[in-house]
Design a protein around this motif. Structure first.
Motif, PDB file in Angstrom:
ATOM      1  N   UNK A   1     -15.680 -53.573   7.435  1.00 36.48           N
ATOM      2  CA  UNK A   1     -15.649 -54.540   8.469  1.00 36.48           C
ATOM      3  C   UNK A   1     -16.821 -55.480   7.942  1.00 36.48           C
ATOM      4  N   UNK A   2     -16.704 -56.830   8.678  1.00 35.43           N
ATOM      5  CA  UNK A   2     -17.881 -57.744   8.391  1.00 35.43           C
ATOM      6  C   UNK A   2     -18.089 -58.448   9.627  1.00 35.43           C
ATOM      7  N   UNK A   3     -19.052 -59.107   9.867  1.00 41.66           N
ATOM      8  CA  UNK A   3     -19.462 -59.599  11.095  1.00 41.66           C
ATOM      9  C   UNK A   3     -18.935 -61.215  11.357  1.00 41.66           C
ATOM     10  N   UNK A   4     -17.760 -61.167  12.156  1.00 40.20           N
ATOM     11  CA  UNK A   4     -17.158 -62.481  12.411  1.00 40.20           C
ATOM     12  C   UNK A   4     -17.791 -63.647  12.818  1.00 40.20           C
ATOM     13  N   UNK A   5     -19.091 -63.489  13.268  1.00 44.29           N
ATOM     14  CA  UNK A   5     -19.924 -64.812  13.536  1.00 44.29           C
ATOM     15  C   UNK A   5     -20.680 -65.019  12.437  1.00 44.29           C
ATOM     16  N   UNK A   6     -20.533 -64.697  11.220  1.00 44.71           N
ATOM     17  CA  UNK A   6     -21.089 -65.203   9.818  1.00 44.71           C
ATOM     18  C   UNK A   6     -20.029 -65.402   8.697  1.00 44.71           C
ATOM     19  N   UNK A   7     -19.806 -66.558   8.506  1.00 42.75           N
ATOM     20  CA  UNK A   7     -18.943 -66.565   7.267  1.00 42.75           C
ATOM     21  C   UNK A   7     -17.450 -67.064   7.819  1.00 42.75           C
ATOM     22  N   UNK A   8     -16.730 -67.497   6.841  1.00 45.12           N
ATOM     23  CA  UNK A   8     -15.134 -67.752   6.882  1.00 45.12           C
ATOM     24  C   UNK A   8     -14.429 -66.396   7.228  1.00 45.12           C
ATOM     25  N   UNK A   9     -13.385 -66.638   7.631  1.00 40.59           N
ATOM     26  CA  UNK A   9     -12.161 -65.307   7.640  1.00 40.59           C
ATOM     27  C   UNK A   9     -11.955 -64.986   6.639  1.00 40.59           C
ATOM     28  N   UNK A  10     -11.564 -65.756   5.360  1.00 41.07           N
ATOM     29  CA  UNK A  10     -11.385 -65.449   4.023  1.00 41.07           C
ATOM     30  C   UNK A  10     -12.491 -64.459   3.377  1.00 41.07           C
TER      31      UNK A  10
ATOM     32  N   UNK B   1     -11.587 -57.098   7.595  1.00 38.92           N
ATOM     33  CA  UNK B   1     -12.190 -58.641   7.968  1.00 38.92           C
ATOM     34  C   UNK B   1     -13.490 -58.654   8.649  1.00 38.92           C
ATOM     35  N   UNK B   2     -13.620 -59.830   9.449  1.00 44.02           N
ATOM     36  CA  UNK B   2     -14.570 -59.994  10.523  1.00 44.02           C
ATOM     37  C   UNK B   2     -14.197 -59.598  11.981  1.00 44.02           C
ATOM     38  N   UNK B   3     -15.128 -58.851  12.536  1.00 46.69           N
ATOM     39  CA  UNK B   3     -14.926 -58.449  13.851  1.00 46.69           C
ATOM     40  C   UNK B   3     -16.135 -58.737  14.753  1.00 46.69           C
ATOM     41  N   UNK B   4     -16.179 -58.654  16.134  1.00 50.38           N
ATOM     42  CA  UNK B   4     -17.240 -58.590  16.687  1.00 50.38           C
ATOM     43  C   UNK B   4     -17.248 -57.773  17.883  1.00 50.38           C
ATOM     44  N   UNK B   5     -16.798 -56.423  17.851  1.00 46.87           N
ATOM     45  CA  UNK B   5     -16.542 -55.743  18.825  1.00 46.87           C
ATOM     46  C   UNK B   5     -17.837 -54.587  19.022  1.00 46.87           C
ATOM     47  N   UNK B   6     -18.803 -54.597  18.358  1.00 45.38           N
ATOM     48  CA  UNK B   6     -19.969 -54.041  18.694  1.00 45.38           C
ATOM     49  C   UNK B   6     -21.147 -54.666  18.976  1.00 45.38           C
TER      50      UNK B   6
ATOM     51  N   UNK C   1     -24.160 -60.319   4.674  1.00 49.49           N
ATOM     52  CA  UNK C   1     -23.399 -60.770   3.292  1.00 49.49           C
ATOM     53  C   UNK C   1     -23.675 -59.890   2.280  1.00 49.49           C
ATOM     54  N   UNK C   2     -23.982 -58.823   2.314  1.00 48.59           N
ATOM     55  CA  UNK C   2     -23.970 -57.849   1.350  1.00 48.59           C
ATOM     56  C   UNK C   2     -23.119 -56.731   1.370  1.00 48.59           C
ATOM     57  N   UNK C   3     -22.700 -56.048   0.051  1.00 48.17           N
ATOM     58  CA  UNK C   3     -21.801 -54.977   0.115  1.00 48.17           C
ATOM     59  C   UNK C   3     -22.758 -53.810  -0.741  1.00 48.17           C
ATOM     60  N   UNK C   4     -23.928 -53.696  -0.584  1.00 44.24           N
ATOM     61  CA  UNK C   4     -24.711 -52.578  -1.091  1.00 44.24           C
ATOM     62  C   UNK C   4     -25.291 -51.915   0.263  1.00 44.24           C
TER      63      UNK C   4
ATOM     64  N   UNK D   1     -12.897 -60.532   2.415  1.00 44.95           N
ATOM     65  CA  UNK D   1     -13.167 -60.031   1.021  1.00 44.95           C
ATOM     66  C   UNK D   1     -14.218 -59.191   0.948  1.00 44.95           C
ATOM     67  N   UNK D   2     -15.212 -59.444   1.807  1.00 44.86           N
ATOM     68  CA  UNK D   2     -16.560 -58.916   1.827  1.00 44.86           C
ATOM     69  C   UNK D   2     -16.344 -57.411   2.421  1.00 44.86           C
ATOM     70  N   UNK D   3     -15.371 -57.285   3.460  1.00 47.13           N
ATOM     71  CA  UNK D   3     -14.976 -56.077   4.180  1.00 47.13           C
ATOM     72  C   UNK D   3     -14.397 -55.139   3.146  1.00 47.13           C
ATOM     73  N   UNK D   4     -13.506 -55.723   2.143  1.00 46.21           N
ATOM     74  CA  UNK D   4     -12.699 -55.000   1.123  1.00 46.21           C
ATOM     75  C   UNK D   4     -13.832 -54.255   0.131  1.00 46.21           C
TER      76      UNK D   4
END
Length: 383
Positions: free
Chosen positions: A322-331, A364-369, A290-293, A335-338
């Motif tokens: 990138x963001x973790x697709x298992x946490x949070x909505x797609x939108x 956006x959200x991914x789950x590839x790692x 959930x962080x961008x730091x 925004x978090x990945x940006x």
């Protein structure tokens, strides 16, 4: 009495064991703020009372006798300072018994007691923290003060017990609380004892409690996972090694071409030839959930090496967030990945890379790692 306590304890462990999750992922957690991990509880209590003055009355010890037990209520507020250690302030009482005989009506009294208790979540201590665990096994011990309102007396006491919490959701849990208290003889309003007066457990007022109710978690009720520093360090080292190998290959090719030109005495070559095509390994920068730091400033060491390659060879860098697709909505993840990509872009600018030489992409959200925390990253590549 001892047999009854053993039956209750075994029943609690048996029932809860069937609900317990079989696999638990062990990992370290980060310390939360003071205002996180608070909880409140409300219970209905059944209490059996044992008075100091009944030693020689030969009364039945069964806690189910009506002259000995009564219903009551309890409320509590507490905080977990770690997943395994917490404090709770608890108040219970209202309807009690002063056991002077086997007449329930004559024994009736009103009281309250307040205790400060230390909680030990053995499920988290022994099996590792798991926010989705169904059953938490929590022994506790404490001390406090009690007042018998019917007789206007006060008494100090000690209490130990076992709190079983069954998870209903992230906010709510079902309680099964078993406890045993030892108090000064004034606890039940009757301060005298019978017998030879020698100190013993029977010269104290005692109570046995079985409580059922709900726990409500206030605010943030979970703990964040600490990034696996060793795994991240190994990943970074492999990226550095790959980058160094590619740079060595480029330098060797550069030297070969310069030597070829020198041996052929090419008059047009007035300066060493520099190879501009450089393949560089991507660099990953990791973030907490959930962080961008940036989670660790050590990531910026690898970023600096890639920035130097781009500047020396006039290359464009592409930053993909990138963001973790298992946490949070797609939108939210988009925004978090940006934001994560923009954070890394700012660090590259600080390292001397021109803004027009940096492209930003929000994946956006991914789950590839695996593990899932590695998906919370921004990756920098040479275009």
């Amino acid at each position: 009495m001892k047999k009854f306590l053993m039956v209750l304890a075994l029943a609690s462990v048996s029932v809860a064991g069937m609900a317990q999750d079989e696999l638990t992922e062990k990992y370290s957690v980060a310390t939360n703020s003071f205002w996180s991990n608070w909880f409140v509880q409300a219970n209905v209590a059944g209490t059996a009372f044992y008075s100091s003055q009944e030693r020689d009355l030969d009364l039945s010890k069964s806690p189910l006798k009506d002259f000995r037990n009564n219903l009551g209520l309890s409320v509590a507020i507490g905080k977990w300072f770690t997943p395994g250690l917490g404090l709770r302030t608890k108040v219970n009482g209202i309807w009690g018994r002063t056991v002077d005989g086997d007449n329930a009506k004559d024994n009736a009294s009103k009281y309250w007691q307040a205790n400060e208790q230390v909680l030990f979540n053995l499920s988290n201590m022994l099996c590792g923290y798991n926010p989705d665990r169904v059953w938490n096994f929590i022994p506790y011990a404490g001390a406090g003060i009690a007042r018998n309102m019917s007789y206007n007396t006060y008494a100090m006491g000690l209490q130990a017990g076992l709190l079983n919490e069954f998870r209903l959701s992230r906010k709510f849990a079902l309680n099964l609380d078993l406890s045993y208290g030892i108090h000064e003889p004034d606890f039940d309003g009757n301060g005298f004892t019978t017998g030879n007066g020698k100190p013993s457990i029977k010269s104290k007022d005692r109570d046995l409690n079985v409580e059922i109710g709900l726990t409500y978690n206030l605010g943030k009720a979970t703990w964040n996972k600490v990034p696996d520093v060793d795994a991240i360090r190994a990943l970074h080292q492999s990226q550095i090694d790959a980058l160094n190998a590619q740079l060595n290959d480029a330098n060797a090719e550069n030297a070969r071409l310069n030597n070829l030109i020198k041996n052929h005495k090419c008059p047009e070559a007035t300066a060493p030839v520099t190879v501009k095509e450089v393949a560089a390994a991507p660099v990953s920068v990791f973030f907490n959930i959930g962080k961008a730091k940036v989670a660790s400033k050590k990531d910026l060491v690898n970023l600096k090496a890639l920035a130097e390659v781009a500047k020396d060879n006039d290359k464009t860098l592409v930053v993909t967030g990138y963001a973790d697709s298992k946490t949070g909505s797609a939108n939210y993840n988009k925004s978090l990945s940006q934001k994560r990509a923009e954070t890394v872009k700012k660090e590259l600018v600080k390292l001397g890379v021109a803004e027009n030489k940096i492209e930003v992409v929000a994946a956006g959200g991914v789950n590839d790692i695996t593990p899932v925390s590695y998906n919370r990253r921004a990756v920098v590549t040479v275009k």
